[in-house]
Design an enzyme around this catalytic site. Structure first.
Site, PDB file in Angstrom:
ATOM      1  N   ASN A   7      34.118  19.699  55.468  1.00 34.12           N
ATOM      2  CA  ASN A   7      34.563  18.930  54.024  1.00 34.12           C
ATOM      3  C   ASN A   7      35.950  18.499  54.645  1.00 34.12           C
ATOM      4  O   ASN A   7      36.867  19.323  54.360  1.00 34.12           O
ATOM      5  CB  ASN A   7      34.535  19.830  53.078  1.00 34.12           C
ATOM      6  CG  ASN A   7      34.839  18.974  51.802  1.00 34.12           C
ATOM      7  OD1 ASN A   7      36.087  18.279  51.878  1.00 34.12           O
ATOM      8  ND2 ASN A   7      34.227  19.413  50.600  1.00 34.12           N
ATOM      9  N   GLU A  34      33.147  14.769  51.489  1.00 31.44           N
ATOM     10  CA  GLU A  34      34.412  14.256  50.652  1.00 31.44           C
ATOM     11  C   GLU A  34      34.922  13.174  51.554  1.00 31.44           C
ATOM     12  O   GLU A  34      36.158  13.242  51.601  1.00 31.44           O
ATOM     13  CB  GLU A  34      35.071  15.328  50.173  1.00 31.44           C
ATOM     14  CG  GLU A  34      34.397  16.245  49.090  1.00 31.44           C
ATOM     15  CD  GLU A  34      35.551  16.711  48.340  1.00 31.44           C
ATOM     16  OE1 GLU A  34      35.946  16.252  47.508  1.00 31.44           O
ATOM     17  OE2 GLU A  34      35.713  18.092  48.320  1.00 31.44           O
ATOM     18  N   ASP A 145      28.851  21.171  52.722  1.00 31.94           N
ATOM     19  CA  ASP A 145      29.693  22.099  51.695  1.00 31.94           C
ATOM     20  C   ASP A 145      28.397  22.357  50.285  1.00 31.94           C
ATOM     21  O   ASP A 145      28.217  21.415  49.559  1.00 31.94           O
ATOM     22  CB  ASP A 145      30.768  21.329  51.119  1.00 31.94           C
ATOM     23  CG  ASP A 145      31.517  21.860  50.037  1.00 31.94           C
ATOM     24  OD1 ASP A 145      31.269  22.991  49.401  1.00 31.94           O
ATOM     25  OD2 ASP A 145      32.609  21.289  49.438  1.00 31.94           O
ATOM     26  N   ASN A 147      28.897  24.438  48.033  1.00 27.00           N
ATOM     27  CA  ASN A 147      29.735  24.740  46.677  1.00 27.00           C
ATOM     28  C   ASN A 147      28.713  25.877  46.010  1.00 27.00           C
ATOM     29  O   ASN A 147      28.912  26.382  44.657  1.00 27.00           O
ATOM     30  CB  ASN A 147      29.747  23.672  45.661  1.00 27.00           C
ATOM     31  CG  ASN A 147      30.999  22.908  45.907  1.00 27.00           C
ATOM     32  OD1 ASN A 147      32.152  23.725  46.157  1.00 27.00           O
ATOM     33  ND2 ASN A 147      31.014  21.726  45.743  1.00 27.00           N
ATOM     34  N   ASP A 216      30.869  26.732  52.816  1.00 24.46           N
ATOM     35  CA  ASP A 216      30.139  25.878  53.745  1.00 24.46           C
ATOM     36  C   ASP A 216      29.374  26.557  54.608  1.00 24.46           C
ATOM     37  O   ASP A 216      29.563  27.421  55.163  1.00 24.46           O
ATOM     38  CB  ASP A 216      31.496  25.102  54.433  1.00 24.46           C
ATOM     39  CG  ASP A 216      32.348  24.533  53.516  1.00 24.46           C
ATOM     40  OD1 ASP A 216      32.164  23.290  53.237  1.00 24.46           O
ATOM     41  OD2 ASP A 216      33.367  25.410  53.081  1.00 24.46           O
ATOM     42  N   ASP A 245      41.252  21.802  52.676  1.00 22.48           N
ATOM     43  CA  ASP A 245      41.394  22.897  52.035  1.00 22.48           C
ATOM     44  C   ASP A 245      40.175  23.640  52.609  1.00 22.48           C
ATOM     45  O   ASP A 245      39.938  24.797  52.408  1.00 22.48           O
ATOM     46  CB  ASP A 245      41.334  22.907  50.369  1.00 22.48           C
ATOM     47  CG  ASP A 245      40.310  21.686  49.754  1.00 22.48           C
ATOM     48  OD1 ASP A 245      39.724  20.963  50.543  1.00 22.48           O
ATOM     49  OD2 ASP A 245      40.206  21.909  48.524  1.00 22.48           O
ATOM     50  N   HIS A 246      38.981  22.866  53.280  1.00 21.47           N
ATOM     51  CA  HIS A 246      37.918  23.549  53.735  1.00 21.47           C
ATOM     52  C   HIS A 246      37.984  23.666  55.308  1.00 21.47           C
ATOM     53  O   HIS A 246      38.844  22.851  55.878  1.00 21.47           O
ATOM     54  CB  HIS A 246      36.730  22.896  53.748  1.00 21.47           C
ATOM     55  CG  HIS A 246      36.300  22.534  52.349  1.00 21.47           C
ATOM     56  ND1 HIS A 246      34.976  23.509  51.756  1.00 21.47           N
ATOM     57  CD2 HIS A 246      36.675  22.073  51.311  1.00 21.47           C
ATOM     58  CE1 HIS A 246      34.956  22.954  50.475  1.00 21.47           C
ATOM     59  NE2 HIS A 246      35.630  22.162  50.155  1.00 21.47           N
TER      60      HIS A 246
END
Length: 255
Positions: A7, A34, A145, A147, A216, A245-246
């Site tokens: 991501n 993303e 991802d 989530n 993930d 951030d991933h």
DNA sequence: ATGGCTGGGTCTCCCAGA
């Protein structure tokens, strides 16, 4: 075969890091989430020049996924049948005889949000699609991802997160239903240290304090799991200057 | 302490992310 999923939280910002990844690791398949780019803005030239065939399914500002491969992708899918959804969250294709499905599962925001209901509906419709895909393809890899943190061991402070979005019972049940179709978490095929995560909040020093979640995932059908030689989370990708951030996750498969 | 940080668009504020 080396497969990675990442991501990138904006491909426009992270393109130099993706090109660096290609130079350093030369993955056979790269799944991105993303991308936040419309198809017309996708950096086709840069990534084709780097040696990849591209499947991209983008939208402006939010979401957007891509599947990149060294060899030609076939039987491409970008939508979930029966789900009328403008959000671009799916890219699938058959590459070297293996079915790859890349997902950016909705975040859900909070349990009392409409977005949470959308997340559960999305997962239900996706599970129907996946069931057909599993029946049609013995070798299948589902990554992206999700989530959803599968278990409490995938959460830095399970007590604080109890019942919240990303760990709630309904979300975990939906993930279990997906895995019950015959998918295995490649990361857990191998011994792992405690407290290994794939996402850390940008705020409050979450990464240096390792306050993260493992959301993930790379899930393999039985036949693919047997070929899996390694699975890892690339901490360097999160420690980079101007990181997503991933972290990037990876797995290796013998052919 | 419900904050903090980052990216993108409506663009110096707001929304969304997780």
């Amino acid at each position: 075969m080396k497969v990675v999923s990442w991501n990138v939280n904006s491909l426009r910002v992270r393109l130099p890091q993706v090109l660096q990844l290609i130079q350093q690791a030369s993955p056979d398949v790269i799944a991105l989430q993303e991308t936040k780019l419309q198809n017309q803005d996708f950096p086709r030239d840069e990534l084709e020049s780097a040696g990849y065939r591209l499947v991209f399914n983008g939208q402006r500002t939010y979401n957007g996924v891509a599947l990149m491969s060294r060899t030609e992708p076939a039987d491409i899918i970008t939508d979930i049948p029966g789900l009328d959804d403008p959000q671009r969250r799916l890219a699938g294709a058959t590459i070297d005889g293996i079915r790859f499905i890349n997902v950016y599962v909705p975040n859900g925001q909070a349990l009392d949000s409409d977005k949470y209901q959308y997340k559960l509906r999305w997962l239900e419709a996706f599970t129907d699609l996946l069931s057909e895909e599993m029946a049609a393809h013995k070798k299948l890899l589902l990554m992206g991802d999700f989530n959803i943190a599968p278990e409490d061991q995938d959460v830095y402070d399970p007590a604080a997160w109890q019942g919240q979005v990303l760990v709630s019972d309904a979300e975990r049940r939906a993930l279990k239903k997906i895995m019950a179709l015959g998918l295995q978490d490649t990361f857990r095929l191998f011994p792992q240290e405690d407290s290994r995560f794939s996402w850390w909040d940008y705020r409050a020093g979450a990464f240096p304090r390792n306050r993260g979640l493992r959301i993930d995932l790379m899930l393999a059908s039985a036949e693919m799991a047997e070929l899996c030689q390694a699975a890892d989370i690339d901490m360097d990708s999160r420690g980079h200057d101007r990181p997503s951030d991933h972290a990037l996750i990876s797995a290796d498969f013998s052919s």
